[in-house]
Each structure stands twice: as structure tokens, then as C-alpha cells.
Design a protein around this motif. Structure first.
Motif, short mmCIF file in Angstrom:
data_model
loop_
_atom_site.label_atom_id
_atom_site.label_comp_id
_atom_site.label_asym_id
_atom_site.label_seq_id
_atom_site.Cartn_x
_atom_site.Cartn_y
_atom_site.Cartn_z
N GLU A 74 0.83 -1.22 0.00
CA GLU A 74 0.00 0.00 0.00
C GLU A 74 0.85 1.26 0.00
OE1 GLU A 74 -2.93 -0.01 3.10
OE2 GLU A 74 -4.10 -1.60 2.12
N ASN A 75 1.91 1.26 0.79
CA ASN A 75 2.80 2.41 0.86
C ASN A 75 3.45 2.68 -0.49
OD1 ASN A 75 4.29 4.50 2.30
ND2 ASN A 75 6.05 3.16 2.06
N LYS A 76 3.83 1.63 -1.20
CA LYS A 76 4.51 1.76 -2.49
C LYS A 76 3.56 2.16 -3.62
CE LYS A 76 8.84 0.21 -2.06
NZ LYS A 76 9.99 0.76 -2.74
N THR A 77 2.25 1.91 -3.46
CA THR A 77 1.34 2.05 -4.59
C THR A 77 0.23 3.08 -4.40
OG1 THR A 77 -0.09 0.25 -3.79
CG2 THR A 77 1.73 -0.36 -5.25
N ILE A 91 1.76 -5.73 -7.89
CA ILE A 91 2.44 -7.00 -8.11
C ILE A 91 3.96 -6.81 -7.99
CG2 ILE A 91 2.84 -8.86 -9.78
CD1 ILE A 91 -0.07 -8.06 -10.86
N ALA A 92 4.47 -5.71 -8.52
CA ALA A 92 5.91 -5.43 -8.41
C ALA A 92 6.33 -5.25 -6.96
CB ALA A 92 6.27 -4.20 -9.24
N ALA A 93 5.53 -4.53 -6.16
CA ALA A 93 5.86 -4.32 -4.75
C ALA A 93 5.78 -5.63 -3.97
CB ALA A 93 4.91 -3.28 -4.14
N TYR A 94 4.82 -6.48 -4.31
CA TYR A 94 4.68 -7.81 -3.70
C TYR A 94 5.94 -8.62 -3.95
CZ TYR A 94 2.65 -12.62 -3.70
OH TYR A 94 2.39 -13.96 -3.52
N LEU A 130 -2.01 -12.65 -2.98
CA LEU A 130 -1.82 -11.74 -4.11
C LEU A 130 -3.17 -11.29 -4.67
CD1 LEU A 130 0.01 -10.21 -6.05
CD2 LEU A 130 0.10 -12.27 -7.48
N GLU A 131 -4.08 -12.23 -4.78
CA GLU A 131 -5.43 -11.89 -5.25
C GLU A 131 -6.08 -10.87 -4.32
OE1 GLU A 131 -9.75 -14.03 -5.96
OE2 GLU A 131 -7.96 -15.27 -5.98
N HIS A 132 -5.93 -11.09 -3.02
CA HIS A 132 -6.48 -10.17 -2.02
C HIS A 132 -5.89 -8.76 -2.20
CE1 HIS A 132 -7.87 -8.67 1.86
NE2 HIS A 132 -6.64 -8.30 2.10
N LEU A 133 -4.58 -8.68 -2.40
CA LEU A 133 -3.94 -7.37 -2.57
C LEU A 133 -4.46 -6.64 -3.80
CD1 LEU A 133 -0.20 -8.29 -1.84
CD2 LEU A 133 -1.70 -6.92 -0.39
N CYS A 134 -4.78 -7.38 -4.84
CA CYS A 134 -5.18 -6.79 -6.12
C CYS A 134 -6.69 -6.66 -6.29
CB CYS A 134 -4.65 -7.65 -7.27
SG CYS A 134 -2.85 -7.71 -7.38
N GLN A 135 -7.49 -7.19 -5.38
CA GLN A 135 -8.93 -7.33 -5.59
C GLN A 135 -9.63 -6.04 -6.00
OE1 GLN A 135 -10.42 -10.26 -5.81
NE2 GLN A 135 -12.27 -9.20 -6.44
N ARG A 136 -9.36 -4.96 -5.31
CA ARG A 136 -10.04 -3.70 -5.64
C ARG A 136 -9.73 -3.24 -7.06
NH1 ARG A 136 -8.49 0.71 -2.32
NH2 ARG A 136 -10.20 1.84 -3.21
N GLU A 137 -8.49 -3.46 -7.48
CA GLU A 137 -8.11 -3.03 -8.83
C GLU A 137 -8.69 -3.95 -9.90
OE1 GLU A 137 -6.93 -0.01 -9.15
OE2 GLU A 137 -6.99 -0.05 -6.95
#
Length: 198
Positions: A74-77, A91-94, A130-137
Motif C-alpha cells: 500500500e505504501n509503495k502504490t 504485483i511489483a511491490a509484492y 496476491l489476489e487479495h492485494l489486487c482485488q479492488r483493482e
């Protein structure tokens, strides 16, 4: 909160922090009751006053590492425009997080979780991360008709397997042989997956 509860919370925190330190620096193979207790500065018998076994500690660490990685991403994006650009940045930050902490990657994706954790939900916590991190997008891309729901489903799977494979090869086999080459390969892979269509 009474003094006893505060003391218990503090002691649990010492053992959790010690376990996380070992996982970060030495990996899961170095996890033992004695190592954790030594790192925390207490006897191994004391650990059992606060935890049933080492598996309880590992589960708590998985939850903490997930939260730590989520905050890092979140901080990176947070300032990246929504949609495909933010997906790429997430995905890159992950990937960057796991490159920095190979012991955590090993815990999440290499170790047989049933050997180190007796909770049924832990594998799902890891695999869906990873799916959870990207879900909103992903939802944003479908809403804006950048991708269909079917395309998103296929891309989620490809990105999970592809990013995991890239990390396994780089962290364990040093293929590609430099971090810059890894970044180039990862960026190319992410770009390919995020293109329109499947």
C-alpha cells in the motif's frame, strides 16, 4: 486491562517477535522451541505458558507477515493511478517484499504448511494473498470494462503461478543471475499478463 493480561500480552509479543526474527533471517528450518526462547531471552519452558506449541507461533507470524506485506504494498502504490497501472505496481511491490525477505517467501510458498501449522485456513491465507492485494483493482478494471470477469479470473491464476515461479527460480536457483535481470523478466511477465484479452 489488568496487570496479568498486560504481562501476558508482553510475553507473547516477545516470543512472536523472536519467531519473526528467526523466520526473516534464517528461515523456517531454524524454528525450534529452544531457538525461539533463546532469541526472546527466556527459557523454552516459559514459551509453553503462552503458546500451545511452535505451530501457534508460526500461524501468528503468517498473519503478521501478511499484514506487513500489505502495508508495504500500500505504501509503495498509494499514489499510482487506478487500474492496470496500480495492478502492475502492486504485483511489483509484492515481488520486491519477498526478494527482501526470502525466509518469509520460504515460509509462505516452499514449506509444507501442514508440517508447521495445524490450522486449516493458513494455506488459503497464503495462496489467496496476491489476489487479495489486487482485488479492488481487478474490480475496478471490470467496472471500467478494461477486462471482463473471465479475463480477470484467468489473469489472477496466471499471475499467482507465474510470480511464485519467478520468485522460486530467483531465490533458490539465482535464475536470472542478477536482480536487474529478475526485474526485467518480472516486468515483462506482468506486462504480458495485464494486456487486454487472455
Amino acid at each position: 486491562m489488568d496487570k496479568k493480561a498486560i504481562q501476558e500480552q508482553r510475553m507473547r509479543g516477545y516470543f512472536i517477535a523472536a519467531t519473526k526474527d528467526i523466520l526473516r533471517s534464517e528461515g523456517v528450518k531454524s524454528i525450534s522451541v529452544r531457538n525461539i526462547a533463546d532469541r526472546a531471552g527466556y527459557s523454552f519452558a516459559t514459551l509453553y505458558n503462552y503458546f500451545k506449541d511452535v505451530k501457534d507461533l508460526v500461524f501468528l507470524c503468517v498473519e503478521d507477515f501478511r499484514e506487513e506485506c500489505r502495508a508495504y504494498v500500500e505504501n509503495k502504490t498509494e499514489k499510482v493511478p487506478r487500474g492496470q497501472k496500480r495492478l502492475k505496481a502492486i504485483i511489483a511491490a509484492y515481488l520486491e517484499y519477498f526478494i527482501q525477505y526470502p525466509g518469509i517467501f520460504e515460509l509462505f510458498f516452499i514449506e509444507k504448511l501442514s508440517d508447521i501449522d495445524n490450522k486449516q485456513g493458513t494455506p488459503a491465507l497464503v495462496v489467496s494473498f496476491l489476489e487479495h492485494l489486487c482485488q479492488r483493482e481487478w474490480e475496478y478494471c471490470v467496472e471500467k470494462q478494461v477486462m471482463t470477469a473471465g479475463e480477470v479470473a484467468a489473469k489472477k491464476a496466471a499471475l499467482l503461478y507465474g510470480t511464485t515461479g519467478l520468485l522460486v527460480l530467483y531465490l533458490n536457483r539465482r535464475t536470472p543471475d542478477s536482480y536487474n535481470a529478475f526485474l526485467k523478466a518480472a516486468t515483462g511477465f506482468i506486462d504480458q499478463q495485464l494486456k487486454g484479452g487472455v
